[in-house]
Design an enzyme around this catalytic site. Structure first.
Site, PDB file in Angstrom:
ATOM      1  N   HIS A 363       0.910  -1.220  -0.166  1.00 59.66           N
ATOM      2  CA  HIS A 363       0.026  -0.074   0.129  1.00 59.66           C
ATOM      3  C   HIS A 363       0.713   1.327  -0.118  1.00 59.66           C
ATOM      4  CE1 HIS A 363      -4.115  -1.877   0.894  1.00 59.66           C
ATOM      5  NE2 HIS A 363      -3.178  -2.736   1.517  1.00 59.66           N
ATOM      6  N   LYS A 554      -7.878  14.133   4.643  1.00 62.88           N
ATOM      7  CA  LYS A 554      -6.923  12.814   4.788  1.00 62.88           C
ATOM      8  C   LYS A 554      -6.048  13.038   5.903  1.00 62.88           C
ATOM      9  CE  LYS A 554      -6.050  14.368   0.349  1.00 62.88           C
ATOM     10  NZ  LYS A 554      -6.334  13.238  -0.557  1.00 62.88           N
ATOM     11  N   ARG A 555      -5.163  12.108   5.944  1.00 62.70           N
ATOM     12  CA  ARG A 555      -4.124  12.330   7.049  1.00 62.70           C
ATOM     13  C   ARG A 555      -2.972  13.427   6.641  1.00 62.70           C
ATOM     14  NH1 ARG A 555      -3.604   8.622  11.557  1.00 62.70           N
ATOM     15  NH2 ARG A 555      -1.534   9.625  11.818  1.00 62.70           N
ATOM     16  N   LYS A 560       1.185  14.482   0.857  1.00 59.54           N
ATOM     17  CA  LYS A 560      -0.061  14.817   0.476  1.00 59.54           C
ATOM     18  C   LYS A 560      -0.348  16.310   0.119  1.00 59.54           C
ATOM     19  CE  LYS A 560      -2.016  11.117   3.087  1.00 59.54           C
ATOM     20  NZ  LYS A 560      -3.022  10.228   2.183  1.00 59.54           N
ATOM     21  N   THR A 662      -8.699   6.850  -1.619  1.00 56.77           N
ATOM     22  CA  THR A 662     -10.050   6.307  -1.691  1.00 56.77           C
ATOM     23  C   THR A 662     -10.971   7.457  -1.310  1.00 56.77           C
ATOM     24  OG1 THR A 662      -9.569   5.396   0.605  1.00 56.77           O
ATOM     25  CG2 THR A 662      -9.672   3.723  -1.245  1.00 56.77           C
ATOM     26  N   LYS A 666     -14.585   8.518  -3.096  1.00 54.19           N
ATOM     27  CA  LYS A 666     -15.875   8.735  -2.249  1.00 54.19           C
ATOM     28  C   LYS A 666     -16.436  10.296  -2.841  1.00 54.19           C
ATOM     29  CE  LYS A 666     -13.952   6.265   1.398  1.00 54.19           C
ATOM     30  NZ  LYS A 666     -13.062   6.028   2.332  1.00 54.19           N
TER      31      LYS A 666
HETATM   32  C1  NBG Z   1      -2.407   3.801   2.304  1.00 51.18           C
HETATM   33  C2  NBG Z   1      -2.008   4.635   0.955  1.00 51.18           C
HETATM   34  C3  NBG Z   1      -3.318   5.208   0.092  1.00 51.18           C
HETATM   35  C4  NBG Z   1      -4.294   4.072  -0.134  1.00 51.18           C
HETATM   36  C5  NBG Z   1      -4.357   3.189   0.889  1.00 51.18           C
HETATM   37  C6  NBG Z   1      -5.285   2.010   0.977  1.00 51.18           C
HETATM   38  C7  NBG Z   1      -0.806   3.130   3.671  1.00 51.18           C
HETATM   39  C8  NBG Z   1       0.389   2.314   3.992  1.00 51.18           C
HETATM   40  N1  NBG Z   1      -1.199   3.230   2.597  1.00 51.18           N
HETATM   41  O1  NBG Z   1      -2.772   5.877  -0.947  1.00 51.18           O
HETATM   42  O2  NBG Z   1      -1.095   5.976   1.512  1.00 51.18           O
HETATM   43  O3  NBG Z   1      -5.323   4.611  -0.504  1.00 51.18           O
HETATM   44  O4  NBG Z   1      -3.208   2.785   1.680  1.00 51.18           O
HETATM   45  O5  NBG Z   1      -4.634   1.319  -0.158  1.00 51.18           O
HETATM   46  O6  NBG Z   1      -1.322   3.570   4.752  1.00 51.18           O
END
Ligand code: NBG
Length: 813
Positions: A363, A554-555, A560, A662, A666
């Site tokens: 991920h 988002k975080r 980002k 994601t 949404k």
């Molecule tokens: C996160 C990514 C996102 C992705 C999500 C779900 C981790 C390690 N990865 O871009 O930063 O949408 O995983 O796949 O948290």
């Protein structure tokens, strides 16, 4: 699994009267109160239990039937599940929403007000944990046998508040009140060992691990109902318990106090979620968590296999284990250990079984986010596993040398063990070597995995690599969270979209219809008014609904690029100050983000966002024109309120860093237009919604690489762009700083001007230009609305149901 009719099949054909009786009986018998004396917690608990009763029968049937059919069972291992609230989803799945509403109304109670009391289980950090939740619900809705394993953290993701604009973290008390959606099954508890030594039988060479510590794992079941199909799958979350039985030696030695102390230390394992996102925590406790839950999961699997009476050699034909990122990768040597040491299998056979059972989803693309554990720590905590890792590595490197003779640098790069002052185990390498399939989470991401992070592995095992683009569940993120839009969609294209999201494309024919557009806008406006009400209740500020709602949720992470958004805000503010007649349409910028508690730069950016917001709010000339709002404690519950109200979706990471995203899906599904870079799933969103319906800007991944290779100089960009320079000078000069701390934001400025690792300055002008295109389009509400409708209509691909089908087709075969 087909739609089984369990004991509750009749319950779904329920009446409000009966529902009310059940509710009252829970109130009286479980809570010991009657309607006149019940507190709100009593009411919530009684309601939740009433609804849960309707899931239990189906759950029992689903569990009983698991493994009977021909389909493989999917075993999903994830350290995080970000579930969101349960009640609304359970009502939707069972079709009881209207019945419950009517029943409660008859008792003078309001369903929505009660539902609002629920504290969501925040057992995840962000996208990775939320994805696991979407997958679990989609698997249930598809009626596929599946079980998710994880950790029942006592404290989930911290609760965020702001003090003087600073992020303050408080422990999340989600278990303060009994959680009615979860119940333990102590008879399935397992014992997990740590440390100790490995004994070798001199005659046979057989090895036995004698752990020095033992912790008990107690499973807690969470019910995962499918939508309208009577299937209820299981999420099994493990809680650590010290147990006198497992630490007999200490008890027997007579040191009662020491024994009890050790017992409560053991329980620390499941105490708290590591609040890190996309960065590994690298702490011993974290490795303990990882081994703890994967060992519990495999023990559970073996228990079921033994009950059902199939030999473990059949595991690969009966189950597929999915590793959600590297967190559960220690399950690989654990399965090897069980097969060899506990079941007496030969190494070769155990390896064959293991290799055909596991699959790995990566991920990330941030190299620093790939987990590595020091050999020393593993040796100490899991000595037998370390032996097995060495053995797997030895065999693997022999293969590498055979495939690529005379290429020792490749051998060094690929080794599971990284040599250096401190030898490390590379968990991503272990996962790739021992998995049947490896996938990334969006097309670009999977491509970049093959081309960069896992290049050597893709050359050696090209057939293992595949892609499955992420998805989100339309039940939660459209039907539940956006009832107004859902009604309009259903009216236009029928019910079917809830389980077949591609049908939403039927909306396309209405995109240019002025009457339909009018209704579409009315929905958005009503959603904005609802959000504005929530924001007002939290901040005391009033938010009009006519400005564009520009959303970045988002975080908080430098890659980002919340800073890029902030530079845009500061730029607009400056333009409006210099010339109040500047034709900029009104905007409200909304941020939602938590920063990892130890990530200082991210926390400083949070403070800057809040300071910029406060400065603009204090300027009367900006009223109704420009505002920044940053509601604290962004979580799934809040996301469900923000997303339906979004006009613009900010997806502005530096290309090549966001694996998928994601939230982008949404927001687009809910009719927001995207301004974004060619990163993660943005690429596919743009392809599907069409380039005319997407605001593209910024360097591509290739351009990022060459720009950096050419020796990127952010200072030069700053000097050459007058407006950028003025905006940064304001930040540096203390324009947004609180009194007495003029230099507060110097570290941000310094990082941008000296390093700018994520090319914020390089993309600034292109971003501002794209935002001007956004402003221009906003002026033409008909064109905007047509694009909004097309975004929704063309987002059918991003359903997690589709993602699950892709996993079945490509991975869980
Ligand atoms: C996160 C990514 C996102 C992705 C999500 C779900 C981790 C390690 N990865 O871009 O930063 O949408 O995983 O796949 O948290």
């Amino acid at each position: 699994m087909s739609t089984t009719t369990g004991p509750t099949a009749t319950a779904h054909a329920h009446t409000p009267q009966r529902f009310a009786e059940e509710f009252i009986s829970h109130l009286e018998l479980d809570r010991g109160v009657d309607l006149s004396t019940a507190g709100e917690r009593d009411v919530y608990a009684a309601l939740a239990h009433t609804v849960r009763d309707h899931l239990m029968g189906d759950w029992l049937t689903t569990v009983r039937d698991r493994g009977k059919g021909q389909e493989k069972t999917v075993v999903y291992l994830s350290a995080e599940y970000l579930l969101g609230r349960q009640l609304g989803n359970a009502l939707l799945a069972t079709g009881l929403t209207d019945i419950a509403r009517e029943a409660l109304a008859g008792l003078d109670l309001d369903l929505d007000a009660i539902a609002d009391l629920e504290v969501e289980p925040g057992l995840g950090n962000g996208g990775l944990g939320r994805l696991a939740a979407c997958f679990a619900y989609s698997l249930a809705t598809l009626g596929r046998p599946a079980i998710g394993y994880g950790i029942c953290y006592e404290y989930g993701i911290f609760e965020q508040s702001f003090e003087d604009g600073r992020q303050v973290e408080k422990p999340d008390q989600w278990l303060d009140h009994d959680n009615p959606w979860m119940f333990s099954q102590r008879e399935h508890a397992v014992s997990v060992g740590f440390s100790g030594h490995v004994e070798i039988d001199p005659a046979t060479g057989d090895r036995t691990w004698h752990p020095a510590e033992r912790v008990m794992g107690v499973p807690y079941n969470l019910l995962v109902p499918g939508y309208g199909n009577n299937v209820v799958n299981t999420l099994r979350l493990w809680k650590a318990r010290g147990s006198s039985q497992f630490n007999l030696e200490v008890f027997n030695a007579g040191d009662y106090i020491e024994a009890v102390r050790q017992q409560s230390l053991s329980e620390n394992i499941s105490r708290v979620l590591y609040p890190e996102d996309s960065t590994p925590a690298g702490k011993e406790l974290r490795l303990r968590q990882q081994y703890f839950f994967t060992a519990c999961a495999l023990a559970d699997l073996v228990r079921v296999a033994d009950i059902e009476g199939f030999p473990l050699s059949e595991i690969p034909d009966r189950v597929s284990i999915q590793l959600n990122d590297t967190h559960p990768v220690i399950a690989i040597p654990e399965l090897m250990r069980i097969l060899i040491d506990e079941r007496g299998m030969e190494y070769e056979q155990a390896w064959d079984i293991t290799r055909r059972t596991f699959n790995y989803t990566c991920h990330t693309l941030l190299p620093e986010a790939l987990e590595r554990w020091s050999v020393g720590l593993l040796q100490y905590l899991l000595p037998r596993h370390m032996e097995l890792i060495y053995r797997m590595n030895k065999r693997f490197l022999e293969q590498v040398r055979l495939t690529f003779p005379m290429d020792e640098s490749r051998v060094i790069r690929m080794s599971i063990i990284e040599e250096g002052p401190e030898r490390m185990v590379r968990m991503a390498h272990l996962a790739t070597v021992a998995s049947a399939h490896v996938n990334g989470v969006a097309a670009l991401h999977s491509q970049l995995l093959r081309d960069t992070v896992l290049k050597d592995f893709a050359e050696m095992y090209p057939e293992r690599f595949t892609n499955v683009t992420n998805g989100v569940t339309p039940r939660r993120f459209l039907k539940l969270s956006n009832p107004r839009l859902s009604d309009l969609i259903t009216e236009s294209v029928g019910e079917g979209w809830l389980t077949d999201l591609e049908r939403i494309s039927g909306l396309e024919q209405f995109a240019d219809d002025p009457e339909f557009q009018e209704r579409w806008r009315a929905v958005k406006l009503a959603n904005k008014a609802e959000l504005a009400g929530i924001l007002e209740a939290r901040t005391g500020r009033v938010f009009p609904t006519d400005p564009m709602y520009d959303i970045m949720i988002k975080r908080l992470h430098e890659y980002k690029r919340q800073m890029l958004k902030l530079l845009h805000v500061a730029t607009m503010y400056r333009r409006l100050r210099l010339d109040p007649a500047t034709p900029i349409p009104p905007r409200m910028m909304l941020f939602g983000a938590k920063a990892a508690p130890g990530y200082q730069m991210a926390k400083l950016i949070i403070r800057l966002i809040n300071q910029v917001g406060a400065t603009i709010a204090a300027d009367p000339a900006m009223a109704g024109r420009l505002s920044v709002v940053f509601p604290a404690n962004y979580n799934v519950t809040l996301a469900e309120k923000i997303i339906p109200a979004a006009d613009l979706s900010e997806q502005i990471s530096m290309a090549g860093k966001e694996a998928s995203g994601t939230g982008n899906m949404k927001l687009s599904l809910n009719g927001a237009l995207t301004i974004g870079t060619l990163d993660g799933a943005n690429v596919e969103i743009r392809e599907l919604v069409g380039e005319d319906n997407f605001f593209l800007f910024g360097l591509t991944e290739d351009e990022v690489v060459s720009r950096k290779a050419a020796g990127y100089n952010p200072g030069l960009v700053y000097r050459e762009d007058q407006e950028l320079r003025a905006v940064i000078d304001e930040i540096a000069g203390g324009y947004y700083s609180p009194p007495g701390e003029p230099d507060l934001f110097a570290p941000i400025v310094e990082s941008l001007l000296m390093r700018d690792e994520y090319l914020v300055l390089a993309d600034y002008r292109s971003y501002i230009d794209a935002q001007e295109r956004v402003d221009a389009l906003w002026g033409d509400q008909q064109a905007w609305t047509a694009m909004s409708i097309r975004n929704t209509a063309r987002s059918g691909f991003f359903s997690s149901d589709r993602a699950m089908r892709d996993y079945f087709e490509r991975i869980w075969k």
